[in-house]
Design an enzyme around this catalytic site. Sequence first.
Site, PDB file in Angstrom:
ATOM      1  N   LEU A   1       0.875  -1.159   0.091  1.00  0.00           N
ATOM      2  CA  LEU A   1      -0.024  -0.057   0.241  1.00  0.00           C
ATOM      3  C   LEU A   1       0.764   1.290  -0.063  1.00  0.00           C
ATOM      4  O   LEU A   1       1.490   1.306   0.982  1.00  0.00           O
ATOM      5  CB  LEU A   1      -1.097  -0.232   1.289  1.00  0.00           C
ATOM      6  CG  LEU A   1      -1.907   1.085   1.169  1.00  0.00           C
ATOM      7  CD1 LEU A   1      -3.038   0.980   0.362  1.00  0.00           C
ATOM      8  CD2 LEU A   1      -2.462   1.203   2.729  1.00  0.00           C
ATOM      9  N   HIS A   2       0.475   1.966  -1.077  1.00  0.00           N
ATOM     10  CA  HIS A   2       1.455   3.364  -1.108  1.00  0.00           C
ATOM     11  C   HIS A   2       0.609   4.449  -1.368  1.00  0.00           C
ATOM     12  O   HIS A   2      -0.402   4.262  -2.183  1.00  0.00           O
ATOM     13  CB  HIS A   2       2.593   3.226  -2.395  1.00  0.00           C
ATOM     14  CG  HIS A   2       2.070   2.503  -3.208  1.00  0.00           C
ATOM     15  ND1 HIS A   2       1.918   1.252  -3.730  1.00  0.00           N
ATOM     16  CD2 HIS A   2       2.029   3.480  -4.541  1.00  0.00           C
ATOM     17  CE1 HIS A   2       1.770   1.394  -4.995  1.00  0.00           C
ATOM     18  NE2 HIS A   2       1.605   2.480  -5.429  1.00  0.00           N
TER      19      HIS A   2
END
Length: 763
Positions: free
Chosen positions: A660-661
């Site tokens: 997740l970014h």
Amino acid sequence: MEMDIDNTCKTKGEEEKAKPIIVILVGAPGSGKSTFCEHVVRSSSRPWVRVCQDTINNGKSGTKVQCLMNAASALKEGKSVFIDRCNLDREQRVDFVKLGSPQLEVHAVVLDLAAKLCISRSVKRTGHEGNLQGGKAAAVVNRMLQKKELPKLSEGFSRITFCQNESDVQAALDTYIGLGSLDTLPHGYFGQKNPNAKVQVGIMKFLKKVEAPSNAGSSSSSIQDAAASQIIEEKNSCCGGKETASSLSHTAGEEVKRCQEPRVDSVNLNGSSSYGPILAFPSISTADFQFNNEKASDIIVEKVEEFMDKLGNSRLVLVDLTRGSKILSLVRAKAAQKNINPKKFFTFVGDITRLYSEGGLRCTVIANAANWRLKPGGGGVNAAIFNAAGPGLEVATKEQAKSLVPGSAVVVPLPSTSPLCSREGVTHVIHVLGPNMNPHRPNCLDGDYVKGCQILQKAYTSLFEGFISVAMSQAKSFQGSYEEIKSEPSRSQDHSGDDPRNYSSTGDQKIKRDGVHEHDISKKCKGSQNEVGTSINSFRAGKVNAENDKLDASMSKAWGSWAQALYHIAMQPERHRDSLIEISDDIVVLNDLYPKAQKHLLVLTRCDGLDRLADVRAEHLQLLKKMHTVGIKWAEKFLDEDASLVFRLGYHSVPSMRQLHLHLISQDFNSKHLKNKKHWNSFTTAFFRDSVDVIEEISNQGKATLKDNESLLSMELRCHRCRSAHPNIPRLKSHISNCRSPFPTALLQNGRLVPAPSKTSNP
DNA sequence: GTTCTAGAAC
DNA sequence: GTTCTAGAAC
């Protein structure tokens, strides 16, 4: 420098400066041009002048030159102008378009209504200035429509609105009536695709993906809504106006065919899925039997890999009730490393007894982590499956085997009366007994993992072999069912006894066989060949397969090796210290390797197993807020250096890179790395989920909304500020480098955009 | 995610 | 002829 990102904060030079519009109406006699103008002129707060060739000569018809002169003088006075003449071909329009200037917008409103309607109106009318009455009308209208050439943006229009039915006309009326002196309308095509596909390929592709045609017409009308809803307008009008379009012209007729293609596509999409039965299985021995997760995950992936080629079109799904399950994330990572086909093997979080009713995933066969007595009760999966299946499962199980030795499995056909069958579409339960490492349970191996691993391998082999034996029969039936769907969507009711869909009548028939599957006795897997006809209700409808395909894409995506880079950074940031600009316990920050704007950072979580937005749940709320805060901190730092930047923070609905970014990206999009439509649309359509919205959704609903990636990413190219459409990336880039329109209203709200703080009057 | 490239679009 | 896109391979 103060950014002009708000309608209400115009700079001095622009202040209070109205931009007149020249609207060139396009339409046959009887299409309603005059009525349209009259309505707007009467109700609008903006000064309008209607220039009508039929009345320009003291109430009598005049010339085009007269119209041009009248229009020019009205425009000079700052008034907006309607050109009320047919303007059906480009040549007729060109001189009026030339009246445009940088201080003046040129629009077209196309009243592309059914020829029949125009003719009947023309015939009936008595008081119309054009004096086109009686029987001549039909011939004239028809002749004019022969020459019709729909306007294009390339002629010099900044906005073209197509109306193909009364509700389109009403929507266009509302739009122009509501247009105040200082308002502007978004640029581009509205209400229909570009009549010439060459100009905007993207729109055609996009429209081809539109699903069910709708005759509702466009309902959008308000100025504020116009930009946001234009895609909907385009969808509706493309297919909604097909009858009128086809009766009007050859060109329109061709477009109608394209609009209808999506129906065919959707059938193909469903039908083309060549997947067969699915086995859902829990991780064996890792719960109650306390088998080591690392070792178990190695064995699962190894066995899955071994069986990949034997599965045919069947599929396997590892199920766990809990999100964030260690075993699932280990298996996912290892399967991805081994490049195991994610369409054939994936993981799923959910209740194995409610996969279809709650998860939308149809699994005809489920595995049970059974006890050696094959009895209900105990805890975990075993209790859940016996409970959900009802007493029929125990009876059916007894007919197959009395007990199990560790490492073996038994296939049990489920009675059709079982709720698991009727509700979930499960046809078989395979009981599996794995090795036990729990001293409080029977046959404990006392830490002997050499033996334990052997037994677990055997258990999976037995399970998969058992499944394949069932799947072979189901796949056969499925094939028949599939052929049927392909060739005859509306199937008749008359089917013979071996029809797979007659499940309830044949499903209870017992197939006598030795149902116990052991690793080294694979020949015992043949028994269920007789079972053709026992499954299949779950494969009848193409819809089910489409749903599963969708699930594959969104829930079980395996990450290619190229997609692991961020994951590796998150897991071992110290190894990538050079490329990081901030490291903390739970977050790292780095510059995007291929920035799509002047400033483009990634705020990366270090949480293992949190790969994408779809994995985010309420327990991650604090993390999301922290990521946002860190993003904002960097935005403020950059804004300090360059106040002309504007930032947006958000997530891709479906990211390409694992882990997740959060993107922090400046809205100039000035980058050589921004090369294609997918790049552009991933940051400028609803595919980009604003961090503030994600946080709100997680705290309110416990999960984030994901937006359909395919259609959004292939959408036509539109400026993120003024929403104008552009034919290709170079043209778009050249436009955005100059466009200074305010950002759409939605972006200006709730802190979605982060500009430099406006300068106060304080010294 | 990028790179490469065939072939469509211009 | 050049420009541009989109799909495959990685």
